[in-house]
Design a protein around this motif. Structure first.
Motif, PDB file in Angstrom:
ATOM      1  N   LYS A  10       0.838  -1.207   0.000  1.00 24.19           N
ATOM      2  CA  LYS A  10       0.000   0.000   0.000  1.00 24.19           C
ATOM      3  C   LYS A  10       0.873   1.257   0.000  1.00 24.19           C
ATOM      4  O   LYS A  10       0.580   2.246  -0.674  1.00 24.19           O
ATOM      5  CB  LYS A  10      -0.904  -0.007   1.224  1.00 24.19           C
ATOM      6  N   ARG A  11       1.980   1.202   0.759  1.00 19.90           N
ATOM      7  CA  ARG A  11       2.861   2.371   0.848  1.00 19.90           C
ATOM      8  C   ARG A  11       3.735   2.535  -0.392  1.00 19.90           C
ATOM      9  O   ARG A  11       3.976   3.650  -0.838  1.00 19.90           O
ATOM     10  CB  ARG A  11       3.765   2.260   2.083  1.00 19.90           C
ATOM     11  N   SER A  12       4.219   1.414  -0.932  1.00 18.63           N
ATOM     12  CA  SER A  12       5.194   1.480  -2.029  1.00 18.63           C
ATOM     13  C   SER A  12       4.570   1.495  -3.418  1.00 18.63           C
ATOM     14  O   SER A  12       5.178   1.964  -4.376  1.00 18.63           O
ATOM     15  CB  SER A  12       6.159   0.289  -1.941  1.00 18.63           C
ATOM     16  N   GLY A  13       3.363   0.928  -3.539  1.00 16.85           N
ATOM     17  CA  GLY A  13       2.733   0.842  -4.848  1.00 16.85           C
ATOM     18  C   GLY A  13       3.252  -0.311  -5.687  1.00 16.85           C
ATOM     19  O   GLY A  13       2.851  -0.475  -6.839  1.00 16.85           O
ATOM     20  N   LYS A  14       4.169  -1.117  -5.130  1.00 18.57           N
ATOM     21  CA  LYS A  14       4.687  -2.269  -5.869  1.00 18.57           C
ATOM     22  C   LYS A  14       3.649  -3.379  -5.881  1.00 18.57           C
ATOM     23  O   LYS A  14       2.761  -3.438  -5.032  1.00 18.57           O
ATOM     24  CB  LYS A  14       5.975  -2.793  -5.217  1.00 18.57           C
ATOM     25  N   ARG A  15       3.796  -4.316  -6.845  1.00 16.56           N
ATOM     26  CA  ARG A  15       2.903  -5.458  -6.870  1.00 16.56           C
ATOM     27  C   ARG A  15       3.229  -6.369  -5.690  1.00 16.56           C
ATOM     28  O   ARG A  15       4.363  -6.411  -5.199  1.00 16.56           O
ATOM     29  CB  ARG A  15       2.989  -6.199  -8.201  1.00 16.56           C
ATOM     30  N   LEU A  16       2.244  -7.142  -5.253  1.00 20.85           N
ATOM     31  CA  LEU A  16       2.388  -7.951  -4.052  1.00 20.85           C
ATOM     32  C   LEU A  16       3.516  -8.972  -4.169  1.00 20.85           C
ATOM     33  O   LEU A  16       4.292  -9.180  -3.222  1.00 20.85           O
ATOM     34  CB  LEU A  16       1.065  -8.666  -3.740  1.00 20.85           C
ATOM     35  N   GLY A  17       3.616  -9.643  -5.319  1.00 25.81           N
ATOM     36  CA  GLY A  17       4.659 -10.645  -5.494  1.00 25.81           C
ATOM     37  C   GLY A  17       6.050 -10.055  -5.298  1.00 25.81           C
ATOM     38  O   GLY A  17       6.914 -10.670  -4.658  1.00 25.81           O
ATOM     39  N   LYS A  18       6.273  -8.851  -5.836  1.00 21.84           N
ATOM     40  CA  LYS A  18       7.560  -8.184  -5.695  1.00 21.84           C
ATOM     41  C   LYS A  18       7.838  -7.869  -4.236  1.00 21.84           C
ATOM     42  O   LYS A  18       8.969  -8.049  -3.747  1.00 21.84           O
ATOM     43  CB  LYS A  18       7.559  -6.896  -6.537  1.00 21.84           C
ATOM     44  N   VAL A  19       6.824  -7.414  -3.511  1.00 15.79           N
ATOM     45  CA  VAL A  19       6.992  -7.084  -2.095  1.00 15.79           C
ATOM     46  C   VAL A  19       7.360  -8.332  -1.296  1.00 15.79           C
ATOM     47  O   VAL A  19       8.263  -8.309  -0.450  1.00 15.79           O
ATOM     48  CB  VAL A  19       5.707  -6.443  -1.533  1.00 15.79           C
ATOM     49  N   LEU A  20       6.668  -9.434  -1.546  1.00 12.96           N
ATOM     50  CA  LEU A  20       6.943 -10.682  -0.821  1.00 12.96           C
ATOM     51  C   LEU A  20       8.376 -11.159  -1.058  1.00 12.96           C
ATOM     52  O   LEU A  20       9.048 -11.650  -0.137  1.00 12.96           O
ATOM     53  CB  LEU A  20       5.950 -11.763  -1.251  1.00 12.96           C
ATOM     54  N   ILE A  21       8.858 -11.001  -2.278  1.00 11.66           N
ATOM     55  CA  ILE A  21      10.232 -11.404  -2.602  1.00 11.66           C
ATOM     56  C   ILE A  21      11.227 -10.465  -1.924  1.00 11.66           C
ATOM     57  O   ILE A  21      12.223 -10.904  -1.335  1.00 11.66           O
ATOM     58  CB  ILE A  21      10.441 -11.426  -4.134  1.00 11.66           C
ATOM     59  N   ASP A  22      10.949  -9.142  -1.992  1.00 10.55           N
ATOM     60  CA  ASP A  22      11.853  -8.162  -1.376  1.00 10.55           C
ATOM     61  C   ASP A  22      11.956  -8.362   0.133  1.00 10.55           C
ATOM     62  O   ASP A  22      13.002  -8.106   0.733  1.00 10.55           O
ATOM     63  CB  ASP A  22      11.375  -6.742  -1.673  1.00 10.55           C
ATOM     64  N   LEU A  23      10.860  -8.805   0.766  1.00 12.30           N
ATOM     65  CA  LEU A  23      10.856  -9.040   2.212  1.00 12.30           C
ATOM     66  C   LEU A  23      11.448 -10.399   2.587  1.00 12.30           C
ATOM     67  O   LEU A  23      11.495 -10.746   3.770  1.00 12.30           O
ATOM     68  CB  LEU A  23       9.425  -8.939   2.754  1.00 12.30           C
ATOM     69  N   ASN A  24      11.882 -11.153   1.560  1.00 11.19           N
ATOM     70  CA  ASN A  24      12.450 -12.495   1.778  1.00 11.19           C
ATOM     71  C   ASN A  24      11.456 -13.464   2.414  1.00 11.19           C
ATOM     72  O   ASN A  24      11.853 -14.409   3.100  1.00 11.19           O
ATOM     73  CB  ASN A  24      13.714 -12.411   2.646  1.00 11.19           C
ATOM     74  N   TYR A  25      10.173 -13.225   2.175  1.00 12.72           N
ATOM     75  CA  TYR A  25       9.163 -14.169   2.675  1.00 12.72           C
ATOM     76  C   TYR A  25       9.076 -15.393   1.764  1.00 12.72           C
ATOM     77  O   TYR A  25       8.735 -16.490   2.214  1.00 12.72           O
ATOM     78  CB  TYR A  25       7.786 -13.494   2.756  1.00 12.72           C
ATOM     79  N   VAL A  26       9.378 -15.186   0.482  1.00 17.28           N
ATOM     80  CA  VAL A  26       9.290 -16.272  -0.479  1.00 17.28           C
ATOM     81  C   VAL A  26      10.231 -15.952  -1.640  1.00 17.28           C
ATOM     82  O   VAL A  26      10.456 -14.773  -1.959  1.00 17.28           O
ATOM     83  CB  VAL A  26       7.831 -16.441  -0.973  1.00 17.28           C
TER      84      VAL A  26
END
Length: 561
Positions: free
Chosen positions: A29-45
């Motif tokens: 919501k804050r970054s405007g990035k797509r969810l998949g990209k956020v999950l990868i950047d956070l090292n969740y997956v």
């Protein structure tokens, strides 16, 4: 396809937890990035795990875009704006169906948008983000955008010489924007727009080498130059003398400073645009190509509290990047760091940067005198251009300041003799200089298509390295692939020679010996030459020996430059 969201799929398969999804949604919501990209950047997956889940849970196949040639007619079915927004690329058309490669095949808004725009049914497949972005760049490159703009251009547009054309959809505006946008995507350092006798040539400098990206109709030259002059605030009517300007743009969330230079030639005005991307510059000494031995030697130099360190090499050899990275490494709240530059290329947080302006009398000499009254701990002088500046810098280094500066010399030893030629006293040079770093940039081999080979017995490679014809020798070269634009190279790194000052070198300097003797003494005391450093990196497969031969060769006397 069952319309199940990406987050729910990953939770169902146990790859992420509900709290992780909620946190990722907040970041999205804050970054405007797509969810998949956020999950990868956070090292969740990982991206591989995500593809695996989507492939098996949704039954959507995974494709390797590097193995697929996308027909231009297929790419033209979807507007580039839609393709870039959703990170998708059409790869095949069969009947009334388009096969659509997607980073996130659960993005049903993208599927609906493409179906509505194209009028075709959509069959999604999965591809990695890197592959999709690469395919977009290749399929919707600047040549295609330029061709479309030229086709739409009216005769009066081509003769544009006044700032009357301001409509956002004007072909000439799209044309110039496409040049800049494509150059930023290609990580180019410069754009060259050159009028020829019958055509207009456009070239990008990528990894230090100029590459022609297109040859266009000659009659659009005047309109392109006029548009560039308008946005860089130059005199649009003046075509007889060189001009300089500047543009600040924001592209894909990145702030890019563009320095513009025009030069009148017999064929018309040539334009060069230097792109300074804050996010593209590397400010980490660990990523500049220092060998472990050279890194340790250099660390000892810049850890001193006073003295002078010189970084040398020709224009475009990475001196500024090395110095900026060093200042970033030594920067701390208890140090006052001031730079004097011409021009200031990148802004450094927490460092006081001063721009030289000779028109008002702010030269390197006068500016350095003023800086020394500002209680600095560390001073960077962009370049020593004359004896007076050299003398002030040397004396500053002797009075408790750590001074960084540059000179244009071929090697480390030549830097010392250059200072002596500027009439700096030998005892001052010997007492003030902590060490010299000489460097060049070589292109890095593409790790995707790098191959090993055995050079021929009497080859130039063996002669350059100094191996016998019957010795086993493995070298590497890039054969070219889609990841590196078929060049065999991706990025650049530096090769170095670092000459720390020693008592033997100080004695030699006081005796005013030649640079060859200084070099011989330094080598005898363990200095690794640029040539040797480059050969070590070629043998390790980081670059190829041709690159090292290109920038670090032996002259007729056998001394290394």
């Amino acid at each position: 396809m069952k319309r199940k969201r990406l987050g729910d799929l990953l939770i169902d398969t146990g790859w992420i937890t509900q709290p992780q999804l909620e946190n990722a949604l907040e970041v999205q919501k804050r970054s405007g990035k797509r969810l998949g990209k956020v999950l990868i950047d956070l090292n969740y997956v990982s991206e591989e795990a995500m593809i695996q889940v989507l492939e098996f849970q949704l039954g959507v196949p995974h494709v390797d875009l590097s193995m697929i040639d996308i027909p231009p007619a297929v790419a033209a079915l979807i507007p580039v704006s839609l393709v870039e927004r959703h990170q998708i690329i059409p790869i095949k058309k069969q009947g009334k169906k388009i096969t659509l490669a997607m980073v996130d095949p659960t993005n049903f808004f993208a599927i609906d948008d493409v179906r509505m725009v194209s009028g075709f049914d959509i069959e999604p497949v999965i591809a990695t983000e890197k592959d999709v972005l690469k395919a977009i760049r290749e399929s919707y490159g600047v040549q295609d955008l330029v061709d479309k703009a030229v086709n739409k251009m009216r005769p009066e547009d081509a003769q544009l010489s006044t700032p009357m054309q301001t409509a956002d959809d004007a072909p000439i505006i799209s044309l110039v924007n496409s040049f800049i946008s494509q150059a930023i995507k290609d990580i180019a350092s410069d754009i060259h727009i050159e009028p020829q006798e019958k055509t207009l040539r456009v070239r990008f400098r990528i990894d230090g080498m100029l590459r022609e990206i297109g040859s266009f109709p000659r009659d659009i030259h005047a309109a392109i130059v006029a548009r560039i002059k308008i946005i860089s605030e130059m005199d649009i009517a003046e075509k007889r003398i060189p001009q300089d300007g500047r543009i600040k743009i924001r592209e894909a969330g990145r702030d890019v400073d563009v320095r513009v230079s025009t030069l009148p030639t017999i064929m018309g005005e040539k334009v060069v645009m230097r792109l300074l991307d804050q996010k593209a510059v590397i400010l980490d000494l660990n990523k500049l190509g220092f060998s472990s031995e050279n890194k340790e030697t250099y660390h000892k130099l810049y850890s001193q509290s006073y003295g002078m360190i010189l970084v040398t090499g020709p224009t475009g050899s990475g001196k500024t990047t090395t110095l900026y990275s060093t200042l970033t490494a030594v920067n701390s709240p208890n140090k006052n760091i001031i730079t004097l530059e011409d021009p200031v290329e990148y802004r450094l947080h927490g460092i006081n940067q001063v721009q030289v302006n000779s028109k008002i009398g702010l030269t390197f000499t006068s500016g350095l005198r003023s800086i020394l009254r500002q209680d600095p701990n560390i001073v960077l002088v962009g370049e020593i251009r004359d004896g007076e500046t050299a003398d002030i810098a040397v004396r500053a280094a002797l009075t408790g300041h750590l001074v960084f500066t540059t000179l244009h010399t071929n090697d480390a030893a030549g830097t010392i003799t250059r200072l002596l030629d500027m009439d700096v006293e030998p005892f001052l040079v010997a007492s003030s200089v902590l060490g010299v770093v000489a460097q060049r940039l070589v292109r890095v081999l593409c790790q995707e298509c790098k191959q090993s080979y055995q050079p021929e017995p009497e080859s130039l490679e063996r002669i350059f390295i100094g191996t016998y014809s019957d010795q086993n020798l493995t070298l590497y070269r890039g054969v070219g692939c889609s990841r590196c634009n078929n060049t065999g190279y991706r990025g650049r790194m530096a090769i170095h020679e670092i000459m720390p000052m020693t008592s033997k070198l100080k004695d030699a300097i006081n005796r005013k010996v030649s640079s060859d003797i200084i070099s011989d003494i330094a080598i005898s005391q363990g200095m690794v030459t640029m040539r040797q450093d480059g050969i070590q990196k070629a043998l390790a497969g980081l670059t190829d020996i041709q690159e090292v031969m290109r920038v670090a060769y032996a002259d007729s006397n056998g001394s290394e430059t």
